[in-house]
Design an enzyme around this catalytic site. Structure first.
Site, PDB file in Angstrom:
ATOM      1  N   LYS A 305       5.915 -12.781   5.732  1.00  0.00           N
ATOM      2  CA  LYS A 305       4.495 -12.472   5.649  1.00  0.00           C
ATOM      3  C   LYS A 305       3.697 -13.643   5.087  1.00  0.00           C
ATOM      4  O   LYS A 305       2.609 -13.954   5.576  1.00  0.00           O
ATOM      5  CB  LYS A 305       4.272 -11.226   4.792  1.00  0.00           C
ATOM      6  CG  LYS A 305       4.739  -9.940   5.457  1.00  0.00           C
ATOM      7  CD  LYS A 305       4.428  -8.724   4.586  1.00  0.00           C
ATOM      8  CE  LYS A 305       4.838  -7.434   5.298  1.00  0.00           C
ATOM      9  NZ  LYS A 305       4.541  -6.232   4.478  1.00  0.00           N
ATOM     10  N   CYS A 412      12.175  18.122 -15.414  1.00  0.00           N
ATOM     11  CA  CYS A 412      12.869  19.409 -15.500  1.00  0.00           C
ATOM     12  C   CYS A 412      12.692  20.206 -14.221  1.00  0.00           C
ATOM     13  O   CYS A 412      13.590  20.968 -13.818  1.00  0.00           O
ATOM     14  CB  CYS A 412      12.375  20.197 -16.709  1.00  0.00           C
ATOM     15  SG  CYS A 412      10.597  20.507 -16.712  1.00  0.00           S
TER      16      CYS A 412
END
Length: 884
Positions: A305, A412
């Site tokens: 790039k 969690c």
């Protein structure tokens, strides 16, 4: 509906998801039809509490889990045409978006715009750059409009100067402003699709603060016949000379990087004898990049790039001097030698165009270290933000929250209580979960390689005093032990299949079976409420079935990734014969027996009051004895160096290679997790987009944000160095309210008096006092040790002497961390063996990197402080951590 409490207004629309027992409600859009007790809203706790117009939806069946979510409904809006809207001064159509400019707001800008157009109509031209007479004429027209509409002037004496400054520059043109306005206008065009709410008539933004304190003279803004006359008309020739000799380092050449490169080309950066633009990107161009990274064309596919960007930049502006690099910028990489101290020192400004938080933090640290201003930006769909970091003046990037910080899913939930497909996808990729591709095939293999390289050294870093690390230690040690027992360090594919088949039971059968052992499907809480319901799903243990394609695909992809870790030739299923071969290998593996763990339910703990307290079911309890046993098992003799001769190949996630099994594994793990909790399955493309963190880059947002970045660059070029001179903002072109589209603020000032405020309060509660060392320490404090040949012991003594020259605090340093996270603890025997090494030699041992010619040592200290006892004012014994 359990665990959901939300207030809805009358008239709001909601829809239900995954309702059990009332399946006919799923997907139906319902309207809140009654007022709650407070008269304005409804508190929704369960389906029975929700007063909705549900038509023929009879609620006769017993319902189970599920939840509802708000639904946006179409709205109708009308607008005046431009001519009519321009001629009126409707205050309800002007929105104050920058409260810093209250004295010169949208009404004043609108008055100036009308006066400017009237001037152009009368003179067939815009005001001449720097012309006082034309500026006075525009001001008189503006005052006349105010008197005509309101019976009194609307511009004060101070505002008169602002109107004249705007008039003097109105004949110029700035590519950055064109980028901002073009982004906004193009985004408005896309809103014709009905996807987002259009701007409410007018949105006005000015950059008066970027104009010079003393406006340039007529000679300085006179046209030269060159390509930069538009900029010169606004800022003057001296400004353009500074731009030409600017040295800028652009990190990243993706969507943002291409726009930044284009902006620098249009501005003329790096065209002078002392100027240059450096750009780096390690990625190559893919076909999918062409739709949003406009410097690239089809022939550039597979090129780097940065190299292709340089070609395009020189095509746009052949006068630029550009240095392109194809290396990553980050800690513990070989590019520390390429982008060394001299490289950073010779830059004038750093511009980030990155999608990696780690790399952003690294460049941010370099900016603070070398005292270079940093322009930071990012986009996420229709949202974007930009900020300026002025070292030792403003807060740095690491001090604040970013776009990527929002919307995080609690760990969690990922580990123990998923209820949406997204949770399953994130479980398959997040490094904190047991089944993630990053943990199983990158992070843990890295630890295995470290063990194989130096078993004694690796085990010597296990600290049995750090109980908070026991779970992490256990994961690493068990992974290593499992590899040794299976012989995977010199394995065959059948061993990889065995490992993958065992993982199937460990991940998708045993945890669910254990949960059901403690909480059966009909479990109820003390108040009679069902334990499973709402967003808490009842798990379903998965027994491996060779006829279930989801089961087979997980073992297949996991086995091939395991093979890639150890350099084993993969087995690809291409026909019925290869499928049968693979299934035969799987059939030879015995299922792992499930042994339920006893004890009280982990999810419910009875309190003395008789109530119930929810605990973290995902927390593993690991004892020191378990760690000692694992360490003992791994203390093997290796007289022939067989372990050191082995190579492990950690797999860094790569979304764009369909042959590497990365996306295959993520998809398989995602859908296995979904089967565990009765969650809709995900398509491979959806998993790929999420796992690769691919949020479609909207070119309108990118152009707009980079335009803002270029305007802030103009401030840096002019030598501005106070937070009040700069702007940072969040932009969201998808919201319906104009006042929410652009939320600007000044960069946060760097204040030392509030640093570590929380720690100070905590210490005060324990009778201690927090003392900063040095007294004016900030999050950007840097300690320089200019003699690279000093030994470790001498270096640390120099640091302590700098921080505590009188020795009154009894300062001690407890450990040194290398760039790759390796740590040398000073209370272990290895410190005595290594204290004579230079810091360069130590870093090479800790970080496994090569430092060929160290020039100086730089220590960044984020929390250098001393705890002092209040009672006798003597320093307490405290160890300190310094990161080099």
């Amino acid at each position: 509906m359990m665990d959901t409490v939300r207030r809805y207004a009358v008239g709001d629309h909601v829809t239900f998801r995954q309702i059990k027992g009332l399946d006919h409600l799923n997907g139906r859009v319902l309207k809140i039809s009654e007022k709650g007790e407070e008269g304005i809203s409804v508190k929704v706790v369960s389906l029975e509490d929700l007063p909705v117009d549900h038509g023929d939806c009879a609620c006769e069946h017993k319902y189970g889990s599920g939840w509802l979510m708000a639904v946006n409904k179409p709205v109708h809006k009308t607008y005046r045409c431009f001519r009519e809207s321009l001629s009126t001064m409707d205050f309800d159509k002007y929105h104050m978006i920058d409260m810093r400019k209250f004295e010169f707001g949208p009404m004043h800008l609108h008055g100036f715009l009308r006066a400017l157009l009237n001037f152009k109509s009368a003179n067939n031209r815009l005001p001449k750059p720097g012309c006082d007479a034309d500026a006075d004429a525009v001001f008189e027209l503006a005052q006349g409009l105010g008197i005509e509409l309101f019976g009194a002037p609307i511009f004060s004496d101070e505002n008169a100067d602002k109107v004249k400054r705007l008039a003097k520059t109105s004949g110029g043109s700035l590519s950055a402003m064109a980028s901002i306005m073009g982004g906004f206008v193009a985004q408005e065009v896309t809103k014709l699709s009905g996807k987002y709410t259009p701007i409410d008539q007018w949105l006005q933004i000015d950059f008066l603060e970027t104009l010079a304190d003393e406006m340039p003279t007529g000679d300085q803004v006179a046209a030269t016949g060159g390509r930069y006359d538009g900029t010169i008309a606004v800022y003057g020739k001296p400004f353009q000379d500074k731009v030409a000799n600017l040295r800028a380092f652009v990190v990243g050449a993706g969507a943002l990087g291409c726009e930044i490169a284009k902006g620098l080309c249009m501005l003329g950066a790096g065209t002078g004898s002392n100027g240059a633009v450096s750009i780096t990107d390690m990625d190559t161009i893919e076909r999918s990049n062409l739709s949003r990274q406009f410097l690239f064309r089809a022939p550039d596919i597979d090129s780097f790039k940065s190299t292709a960007a340089k070609r395009a930049m020189l095509a746009m502006n052949p006068d630029m001097k550009i240095e392109d690099y194809t290396e990553a910028v980050g800690p513990a990489t070989e590019t520390e030698q390429l982008f060394g101290h001299d490289f950073w020192d010779r830059q004038d400004v750093l511009i980030n165009a990155l999608d990696s938080i780690t790399a952003r933090h690294y460049v941010d640290s370099k900016a603070c270290l070398h005292g270079k201003p940093l322009l930071e930006s990012g986009t996420t769909g229709v949202m974007g933000n930009f900020m300026v970091v002025l070292p030792n003046i403003t807060a740095c990037y690491r001090d604040g929250k970013t776009l990527e910080d929002g919307g995080q899913i609690p760990v969690c939930t990922l580990k123990g209580a998923p209820y949406e497909a997204l949770h399953c996808i994130m479980w398959a990729i997040e490094h904190e979960t047991d089944g993630s591709i990053k943990k199983l095939f990158e992070l843990l293999p890295v630890e295995l390689q470290r063990y194989l390289t130096d078993p004694a050294g690796f085990l010597g870093q296990i600290n049995l005093k750090k109980s908070n690390e026991f779970e992490n230690y256990k994961d690493k040690l068990e992974f290593i032990l499992e590899a040794l027992e299976l012989g995977d360090i010199d394995t065959c594919f059948s061993k990889c299949v065995k490992w993958a088949r065992n993982k199937f039971d460990i991940l998708f059968h045993h945890p669910a079976a254990q949960k059901l052992h403690k909480f059966p499907p009909d479990a109820v809480l003390e108040d009679g409420t069902a334990y499973y319901g709402g967003k808490r799903k009842c798990p379903a243990p998965q027994e491996f079935d060779p006829n279930n394609s989801y089961h087979v695909w997980f073992v297949y992809s996991a086995a091939n990734l395991r093979a890639a870790n150890f350099g084993v030739r993969p087995l690809r299923i291409v026909d019925q014969t290869s499928l049968s071969e693979f299934l035969n290998l799987v059939a030879q593996v015995e299922p792992l027996p499930f042994v339920p763990e006893g004890g009280a339910p982990a999810g419910l703990v009875r309190m003395p009051s008789g109530g119930l307290e929810q605990t973290d079911e995902t927390k593993k309890h690991v004892s020191a004895e378990e760690i000692e046993a694992l360490v003992a098992a791994l203390q093997v003799e290796d007289p022939h160096g067989r372990l050191q001769a082995c190579n492990v190949h950690p797999q860094k996630f790569e979304k764009d290679d369909d042959s590497n099994f990365h996306v295959d594994y993520c998809t398989a793990a995602t859908n296995m997790r979904a089967l565990n909790f009765d969650i809709p399955l995900s398509e491979r493309l959806e998993v790929k987009l999420t796992a690769g963190k691919i949020i479609p880059a909207i070119q309108t947002t990118t152009a707009m944000i980079v335009g803002f970045v270029m305007m802030e660059l103009c401030q840096i070029v002019q030598g501005r160095d106070t937070p009040e001179d700069f702007l940072e903002a969040a932009v969201n072109v998808g919201v319906p309210d104009n006042s929410q589209i652009f939320c600007p603020a000044e960069p946060k000032s760097l204040k030392t008096d509030k640093l570590y405020k929380t720690e100070a309060i905590e210490m005060a509660d324990m009778g201690m006092e927090l003392v900063l060392l040095p007294p004016d320490a900030t999050t950007q404090t840097v300690i320089f040790v200019e003699q690279p040949t000093l030994s470790l012991e001498e270096t640390l003594a120099a640091v302590v002497s700098t921080l505590d020259p009188e020795g009154e605090h009894g300062l001690q340093i407890g450990k040194v961390m290398g760039g790759a996270g390796a740590t040398l603890w000073f209370d272990l025997p290895k410190f005595d063996d290594r204290k004579g090494l230079t810091m360069a030699e130590l870093m090479m041992r800790l970080s496994l990197i090569h430092i060929s010619e160290p020039t100086r040592l730089l220590s960044i200290s984020y929390a250098v402080f001393c705890l002092k006892k209040k009672k006798n004012d003597k320093a307490s014994s405290k160890k300190y951590q310094l990161t080099y």
